[in-house]
Design a protein around this motif. Structure first.
Motif, PDB file in Angstrom:
ATOM      1  N   THR A 147       1.368  11.980  -9.635  1.00  0.00           N
ATOM      2  CA  THR A 147       0.642  13.241  -9.461  1.00  0.00           C
ATOM      3  C   THR A 147       1.585  14.420  -9.638  1.00  0.00           C
ATOM      4  O   THR A 147       1.274  15.381 -10.355  1.00  0.00           O
ATOM      5  CB  THR A 147      -0.029  13.294  -8.068  1.00  0.00           C
ATOM      6  OG1 THR A 147      -0.988  12.237  -7.982  1.00  0.00           O
ATOM      7  CG2 THR A 147      -0.708  14.634  -7.825  1.00  0.00           C
ATOM      8  N   GLU A 148       2.754  14.352  -9.012  1.00  0.00           N
ATOM      9  CA  GLU A 148       3.745  15.433  -9.145  1.00  0.00           C
ATOM     10  C   GLU A 148       4.285  15.519 -10.566  1.00  0.00           C
ATOM     11  O   GLU A 148       4.508  16.617 -11.085  1.00  0.00           O
ATOM     12  CB  GLU A 148       4.890  15.233  -8.140  1.00  0.00           C
ATOM     13  CG  GLU A 148       4.498  15.531  -6.722  1.00  0.00           C
ATOM     14  CD  GLU A 148       3.961  16.954  -6.544  1.00  0.00           C
ATOM     15  OE1 GLU A 148       4.593  17.910  -7.038  1.00  0.00           O
ATOM     16  OE2 GLU A 148       2.905  17.107  -5.906  1.00  0.00           O
ATOM     17  N   TRP A 151       0.834  -1.201   0.000  1.00  0.00           N
ATOM     18  CA  TRP A 151       0.000   0.000   0.000  1.00  0.00           C
ATOM     19  C   TRP A 151       0.872   1.255   0.000  1.00  0.00           C
ATOM     20  O   TRP A 151       0.623   2.188  -0.747  1.00  0.00           O
ATOM     21  CB  TRP A 151      -0.927   0.006   1.211  1.00  0.00           C
ATOM     22  CG  TRP A 151      -1.802   1.211   1.252  1.00  0.00           C
ATOM     23  CD1 TRP A 151      -2.965   1.412   0.579  1.00  0.00           C
ATOM     24  CD2 TRP A 151      -1.559   2.421   1.983  1.00  0.00           C
ATOM     25  NE1 TRP A 151      -3.469   2.659   0.849  1.00  0.00           N
ATOM     26  CE2 TRP A 151      -2.622   3.302   1.710  1.00  0.00           C
ATOM     27  CE3 TRP A 151      -0.548   2.837   2.844  1.00  0.00           C
ATOM     28  CZ2 TRP A 151      -2.707   4.564   2.261  1.00  0.00           C
ATOM     29  CZ3 TRP A 151      -0.635   4.098   3.393  1.00  0.00           C
ATOM     30  CH2 TRP A 151      -1.708   4.935   3.100  1.00  0.00           C
ATOM     31  N   ALA A 152       1.926   1.264   0.797  1.00  0.00           N
ATOM     32  CA  ALA A 152       2.819   2.429   0.861  1.00  0.00           C
ATOM     33  C   ALA A 152       3.505   2.652  -0.474  1.00  0.00           C
ATOM     34  O   ALA A 152       3.654   3.784  -0.931  1.00  0.00           O
ATOM     35  CB  ALA A 152       3.850   2.245   1.971  1.00  0.00           C
ATOM     36  N   GLN A 153       3.921   1.562  -1.145  1.00  0.00           N
ATOM     37  CA  GLN A 153       4.576   1.689  -2.437  1.00  0.00           C
ATOM     38  C   GLN A 153       3.600   2.252  -3.468  1.00  0.00           C
ATOM     39  O   GLN A 153       3.947   3.129  -4.238  1.00  0.00           O
ATOM     40  CB  GLN A 153       5.119   0.334  -2.886  1.00  0.00           C
ATOM     41  CG  GLN A 153       5.853   0.412  -4.206  1.00  0.00           C
ATOM     42  CD  GLN A 153       6.415  -0.923  -4.615  1.00  0.00           C
ATOM     43  OE1 GLN A 153       6.329  -1.912  -3.905  1.00  0.00           O
ATOM     44  NE2 GLN A 153       7.000  -0.963  -5.801  1.00  0.00           N
ATOM     45  N   THR A 154       2.358   1.751  -3.473  1.00  0.00           N
ATOM     46  CA  THR A 154       1.359   2.256  -4.405  1.00  0.00           C
ATOM     47  C   THR A 154       1.080   3.722  -4.148  1.00  0.00           C
ATOM     48  O   THR A 154       1.042   4.530  -5.068  1.00  0.00           O
ATOM     49  CB  THR A 154       0.062   1.423  -4.298  1.00  0.00           C
ATOM     50  OG1 THR A 154       0.369   0.080  -4.625  1.00  0.00           O
ATOM     51  CG2 THR A 154      -1.001   1.948  -5.240  1.00  0.00           C
ATOM     52  N   THR A 155       0.904   4.085  -2.890  1.00  0.00           N
ATOM     53  CA  THR A 155       0.649   5.478  -2.539  1.00  0.00           C
ATOM     54  C   THR A 155       1.821   6.355  -2.972  1.00  0.00           C
ATOM     55  O   THR A 155       1.620   7.421  -3.536  1.00  0.00           O
ATOM     56  CB  THR A 155       0.397   5.608  -1.020  1.00  0.00           C
ATOM     57  OG1 THR A 155      -0.715   4.797  -0.682  1.00  0.00           O
ATOM     58  CG2 THR A 155       0.118   7.036  -0.633  1.00  0.00           C
ATOM     59  N   SER A 156       3.034   5.893  -2.747  1.00  0.00           N
ATOM     60  CA  SER A 156       4.224   6.639  -3.150  1.00  0.00           C
ATOM     61  C   SER A 156       4.270   6.809  -4.675  1.00  0.00           C
ATOM     62  O   SER A 156       4.579   7.888  -5.178  1.00  0.00           O
ATOM     63  CB  SER A 156       5.472   5.910  -2.666  1.00  0.00           C
ATOM     64  OG  SER A 156       6.631   6.510  -3.174  1.00  0.00           O
ATOM     65  N   THR A 157       3.938   5.756  -5.412  1.00  0.00           N
ATOM     66  CA  THR A 157       3.911   5.830  -6.874  1.00  0.00           C
ATOM     67  C   THR A 157       2.837   6.800  -7.333  1.00  0.00           C
ATOM     68  O   THR A 157       3.072   7.620  -8.220  1.00  0.00           O
ATOM     69  CB  THR A 157       3.678   4.431  -7.477  1.00  0.00           C
ATOM     70  OG1 THR A 157       4.734   3.563  -7.056  1.00  0.00           O
ATOM     71  CG2 THR A 157       3.632   4.487  -8.990  1.00  0.00           C
ATOM     72  N   GLU A 158       1.656   6.734  -6.721  1.00  0.00           N
ATOM     73  CA  GLU A 158       0.579   7.652  -7.085  1.00  0.00           C
ATOM     74  C   GLU A 158       0.982   9.099  -6.818  1.00  0.00           C
ATOM     75  O   GLU A 158       0.709   9.981  -7.637  1.00  0.00           O
ATOM     76  CB  GLU A 158      -0.701   7.304  -6.315  1.00  0.00           C
ATOM     77  CG  GLU A 158      -1.340   6.025  -6.787  1.00  0.00           C
ATOM     78  CD  GLU A 158      -2.484   5.551  -5.905  1.00  0.00           C
ATOM     79  OE1 GLU A 158      -2.793   6.220  -4.891  1.00  0.00           O
ATOM     80  OE2 GLU A 158      -3.053   4.501  -6.225  1.00  0.00           O
ATOM     81  N   GLN A 159       1.657   9.346  -5.707  1.00  0.00           N
ATOM     82  CA  GLN A 159       2.125  10.704  -5.402  1.00  0.00           C
ATOM     83  C   GLN A 159       3.161  11.154  -6.424  1.00  0.00           C
ATOM     84  O   GLN A 159       3.147  12.307  -6.868  1.00  0.00           O
ATOM     85  CB  GLN A 159       2.701  10.767  -3.987  1.00  0.00           C
ATOM     86  CG  GLN A 159       1.656  10.648  -2.909  1.00  0.00           C
ATOM     87  CD  GLN A 159       2.249  10.508  -1.514  1.00  0.00           C
ATOM     88  OE1 GLN A 159       3.433  10.215  -1.342  1.00  0.00           O
ATOM     89  NE2 GLN A 159       1.419  10.705  -0.515  1.00  0.00           N
ATOM     90  N   HIS A 160       4.051  10.257  -6.798  1.00  0.00           N
ATOM     91  CA  HIS A 160       5.082  10.592  -7.789  1.00  0.00           C
ATOM     92  C   HIS A 160       4.440  10.941  -9.139  1.00  0.00           C
ATOM     93  O   HIS A 160       4.812  11.932  -9.777  1.00  0.00           O
ATOM     94  CB  HIS A 160       6.061   9.432  -7.949  1.00  0.00           C
ATOM     95  CG  HIS A 160       7.102   9.668  -8.988  1.00  0.00           C
ATOM     96  ND1 HIS A 160       8.170  10.521  -8.795  1.00  0.00           N
ATOM     97  CD2 HIS A 160       7.229   9.182 -10.253  1.00  0.00           C
ATOM     98  CE1 HIS A 160       8.907  10.545  -9.893  1.00  0.00           C
ATOM     99  NE2 HIS A 160       8.358   9.750 -10.788  1.00  0.00           N
TER     100      HIS A 160
END
Length: 149
Positions: free
Chosen positions: A29-30, A18-27
């Motif tokens: 988005t940026e 979940w943390a990896q997916t969230t981190s990828t989604e944030q990346h």
């Protein structure tokens, strides 16, 4: 004891995923936000690196590839002055990410400043550790259009 260990292992792996997916989604988005800034600033060198060589761009007036899009941005025949992002949804599917933006685009087109509501779909793919834009599609929508999360 063994079942407790397995449960803890499962929870740990799930939270890491979940943390990896969230981190990828944030990346992503940026990256999408930065792309709009590069388009407004006509930073074709940065965009050339981001756009896959086979990328496609779908506009209200036509569809074309990377070289034509970069030429349009550099020449100013479409000057993407500002993209106000009202809503954004990112979904990651392995090495592919799709971004849906609901935006108001202010652009200079054919001698006129125009402001248009769009839903923009962006498709990215991770290639050799870097995210590349494969597709950017503008869909004209009403201002009441909403993205479901």
């Amino acid at each position: 004891m063994k079942s407790i260990f397995i449960a803890l292992l499962f929870l740990t792996l799930s939270s890491l995923s979940w943390a990896q997916t969230t981190s990828t989604e944030q990346h992503i988005t940026e990256l999408s936000k930065t792309k709009w800034e590069w388009m407004a600033d006509k930073r074709v060198d940065s965009l050339a690196t981001l756009f896959d060589d086979r990328s496609r761009f779908v506009h209200m007036s036509g569809t074309w590839g990377k070289e034509r899009e970069l030429e349009i941005i550099e020449s100013g025949s479409i000057h993407y002055k500002q993209a106000d992002v009202h809503d954004l949804v990112v979904e990651v599917f392995g090495h592919t990410a799709i971004v849906w933006n609901r935006i108001t685009l202010t652009a200079h087109v054919r001698g006129n400043d125009v402001s248009t509501e769009f839903t923009v779909t962006e498709v990215y793919q991770k290639q050799d550790g870097e995210w590349k834009l494969l597709d950017l599609t503008f869909s004209s929508v009403r201002d009441t259009h909403e993205l479901e999360h």
